[in-house]
Design a protein around this motif. Sequence first.
Motif, PDB file in Angstrom:
ATOM      1  N   SER A  55      -5.860   2.741   2.504  1.00  0.00           N
ATOM      2  CA  SER A  55      -5.316   4.090   2.618  1.00  0.00           C
ATOM      3  C   SER A  55      -5.005   4.331   4.100  1.00  0.00           C
ATOM      4  N   PRO A  56      -4.168   5.311   4.413  1.00  0.00           N
ATOM      5  CA  PRO A  56      -3.836   5.560   5.819  1.00  0.00           C
ATOM      6  C   PRO A  56      -4.948   6.222   6.634  1.00  0.00           C
ATOM      7  N   LEU A  57      -6.023   6.688   6.000  1.00  0.00           N
ATOM      8  CA  LEU A  57      -7.078   7.372   6.737  1.00  0.00           C
ATOM      9  C   LEU A  57      -7.880   6.380   7.587  1.00  0.00           C
ATOM     10  N   ALA A  58      -8.324   6.825   8.763  1.00  0.00           N
ATOM     11  CA  ALA A  58      -8.987   5.964   9.743  1.00  0.00           C
ATOM     12  C   ALA A  58     -10.185   5.237   9.156  1.00  0.00           C
ATOM     13  N   ARG A  59     -10.986   5.899   8.343  1.00  0.00           N
ATOM     14  CA  ARG A  59     -12.187   5.262   7.799  1.00  0.00           C
ATOM     15  C   ARG A  59     -11.835   4.083   6.898  1.00  0.00           C
ATOM     16  N   ALA A  60     -10.741   4.186   6.161  1.00  0.00           N
ATOM     17  CA  ALA A  60     -10.300   3.092   5.298  1.00  0.00           C
ATOM     18  C   ALA A  60      -9.648   1.982   6.124  1.00  0.00           C
ATOM     19  N   GLN A  61      -8.817   2.359   7.085  1.00  0.00           N
ATOM     20  CA  GLN A  61      -8.143   1.378   7.932  1.00  0.00           C
ATOM     21  C   GLN A  61      -9.150   0.528   8.706  1.00  0.00           C
ATOM     22  N   GLU A  62     -10.169   1.179   9.277  1.00  0.00           N
ATOM     23  CA  GLU A  62     -11.165   0.432  10.045  1.00  0.00           C
ATOM     24  C   GLU A  62     -11.992  -0.474   9.134  1.00  0.00           C
ATOM     25  N   THR A  63     -12.361   0.028   7.966  1.00  0.00           N
ATOM     26  CA  THR A  63     -13.111  -0.800   7.013  1.00  0.00           C
ATOM     27  C   THR A  63     -12.311  -2.044   6.659  1.00  0.00           C
ATOM     28  N   ALA A  64     -11.025  -1.879   6.356  1.00  0.00           N
ATOM     29  CA  ALA A  64     -10.178  -3.023   6.002  1.00  0.00           C
ATOM     30  C   ALA A  64     -10.091  -4.023   7.152  1.00  0.00           C
ATOM     31  N   ALA A  65      -9.921  -3.525   8.357  1.00  0.00           N
ATOM     32  CA  ALA A  65      -9.811  -4.415   9.521  1.00  0.00           C
ATOM     33  C   ALA A  65     -11.101  -5.194   9.733  1.00  0.00           C
ATOM     34  N   LEU A  66     -12.246  -4.540   9.578  1.00  0.00           N
ATOM     35  CA  LEU A  66     -13.530  -5.217   9.779  1.00  0.00           C
ATOM     36  C   LEU A  66     -13.795  -6.260   8.693  1.00  0.00           C
ATOM     37  N   ILE A  67     -13.434  -5.941   7.452  1.00  0.00           N
ATOM     38  CA  ILE A  67     -13.593  -6.918   6.362  1.00  0.00           C
ATOM     39  C   ILE A  67     -12.657  -8.106   6.602  1.00  0.00           C
ATOM     40  N   ALA A  68     -11.396  -7.812   6.919  1.00  0.00           N
ATOM     41  CA  ALA A  68     -10.403  -8.869   7.140  1.00  0.00           C
ATOM     42  C   ALA A  68     -10.828  -9.793   8.278  1.00  0.00           C
ATOM     43  N   GLU A  69     -11.416  -9.214   9.306  1.00  0.00           N
ATOM     44  CA  GLU A  69     -11.892 -10.014  10.441  1.00  0.00           C
ATOM     45  C   GLU A  69     -12.940 -11.029   9.987  1.00  0.00           C
ATOM     46  N   GLN A  70     -13.842 -10.617   9.121  1.00  0.00           N
ATOM     47  CA  GLN A  70     -14.878 -11.516   8.614  1.00  0.00           C
ATOM     48  C   GLN A  70     -14.285 -12.584   7.701  1.00  0.00           C
ATOM     49  N   LEU A  71     -13.255 -12.215   6.944  1.00  0.00           N
ATOM     50  CA  LEU A  71     -12.654 -13.146   5.979  1.00  0.00           C
ATOM     51  C   LEU A  71     -11.579 -14.036   6.595  1.00  0.00           C
ATOM     52  N   GLY A  72     -11.070 -13.636   7.743  1.00  0.00           N
ATOM     53  CA  GLY A  72      -9.904 -14.332   8.282  1.00  0.00           C
ATOM     54  C   GLY A  72      -8.683 -14.051   7.430  1.00  0.00           C
ATOM     55  N   ALA A  73      -8.642 -12.849   6.843  1.00  0.00           N
ATOM     56  CA  ALA A  73      -7.568 -12.473   5.928  1.00  0.00           C
ATOM     57  C   ALA A  73      -6.503 -11.643   6.637  1.00  0.00           C
ATOM     58  N   GLU A  74      -5.346 -11.601   6.025  1.00  0.00           N
ATOM     59  CA  GLU A  74      -4.221 -10.821   6.513  1.00  0.00           C
ATOM     60  C   GLU A  74      -4.441  -9.341   6.176  1.00  0.00           C
ATOM     61  N   THR A  75      -3.934  -8.469   7.040  1.00  0.00           N
ATOM     62  CA  THR A  75      -3.902  -7.043   6.728  1.00  0.00           C
ATOM     63  C   THR A  75      -2.447  -6.637   6.593  1.00  0.00           C
ATOM     64  N   GLY A  76      -2.218  -5.490   5.983  1.00  0.00           N
ATOM     65  CA  GLY A  76      -0.852  -5.035   5.770  1.00  0.00           C
ATOM     66  C   GLY A  76      -0.722  -3.548   6.014  1.00  0.00           C
ATOM     67  N   PRO A  77       0.434  -2.994   5.689  1.00  0.00           N
ATOM     68  CA  PRO A  77       0.685  -1.581   5.941  1.00  0.00           C
ATOM     69  C   PRO A  77      -0.201  -0.674   5.080  1.00  0.00           C
ATOM     70  N   ALA A  78      -0.326   0.575   5.521  1.00  0.00           N
ATOM     71  CA  ALA A  78      -1.121   1.566   4.785  1.00  0.00           C
ATOM     72  C   ALA A  78      -0.539   1.792   3.396  1.00  0.00           C
ATOM     73  N   VAL A  79      -1.430   1.999   2.446  1.00  0.00           N
ATOM     74  CA  VAL A  79      -1.045   2.287   1.066  1.00  0.00           C
ATOM     75  C   VAL A  79      -1.320   3.776   0.823  1.00  0.00           C
ATOM     76  N   HIS A  80      -0.330   4.594   1.115  1.00  0.00           N
ATOM     77  CA  HIS A  80      -0.496   6.050   1.048  1.00  0.00           C
ATOM     78  C   HIS A  80      -0.947   6.571  -0.317  1.00  0.00           C
ATOM     79  N   PRO A  81      -0.466   6.020  -1.439  1.00  0.00           N
ATOM     80  CA  PRO A  81      -0.915   6.543  -2.733  1.00  0.00           C
ATOM     81  C   PRO A  81      -2.402   6.321  -3.047  1.00  0.00           C
ATOM     82  N   LEU A  82      -3.097   5.512  -2.231  1.00  0.00           N
ATOM     83  CA  LEU A  82      -4.528   5.281  -2.455  1.00  0.00           C
ATOM     84  C   LEU A  82      -5.381   6.124  -1.505  1.00  0.00           C
ATOM     85  N   ILE A  83      -4.786   7.185  -0.953  1.00  0.00           N
ATOM     86  CA  ILE A  83      -5.502   8.124  -0.097  1.00  0.00           C
ATOM     87  C   ILE A  83      -6.532   8.883  -0.943  1.00  0.00           C
TER      88      ILE A  83
END
Length: 186
Positions: A55-83
């Motif tokens: 979702s575009p909210l900071a708490r979701a964006q940071e969570t995704a970035a931290l998980i992706a960092e651990q996984l070595g996974a790609e991140t992508g653009p915000a998914v506004h409908p999942l706000i």
Amino acid sequence: MDTALALVRHGQTDWNLAGRLQGRTDIELNDTGRHQARSLGRFLKGRGWDLLLASPLARAQETAALIAEQLGAETGPAVHPLIERSFGPLEGRIMAEVSDLEAAEVQHELETHRQILDRALPALLQLVQEHEGRRIMIVSHGATMRVIRDALAGGKQAQGVDNGEVIDIDLERLEEIAADTDPVRL
């Protein structure tokens, strides 16, 4: 590889800790939330998740970035409908302090379950089509995830969705409820 989809609730915020309705108010993770996200990423390592969205909210964006960092996974653009669900005038209030009467009086100002599904289900289906063959994890929010989970289950579930909880999405069931003209019978 088969396409897979899961939702994960963002890590803890100070408002979660206080029992405040966050809704679309953009509250950041606290240190516990950051720890939860990193721990979840380590737990998920080796399970093939290769795309983290949020979702575009900071708490979701940071969570995704931290998980992706651990996984070595790609991140992508915000998914506004999942706000998160809009809680209108109740945002920022401590849930336990909102009386049933007050909640009923402002009910017409809150986003409905139908409205959440109308925005979320098509977005989920589109992401699955756009990223066929990938394992996609989307960081979202408690109320939005509860509505989706309950629709997939065919009725309201007793439990909420905890910070850091992962909900695997049955893609066949997702297509079924997206095609249903009234999947919300809650």
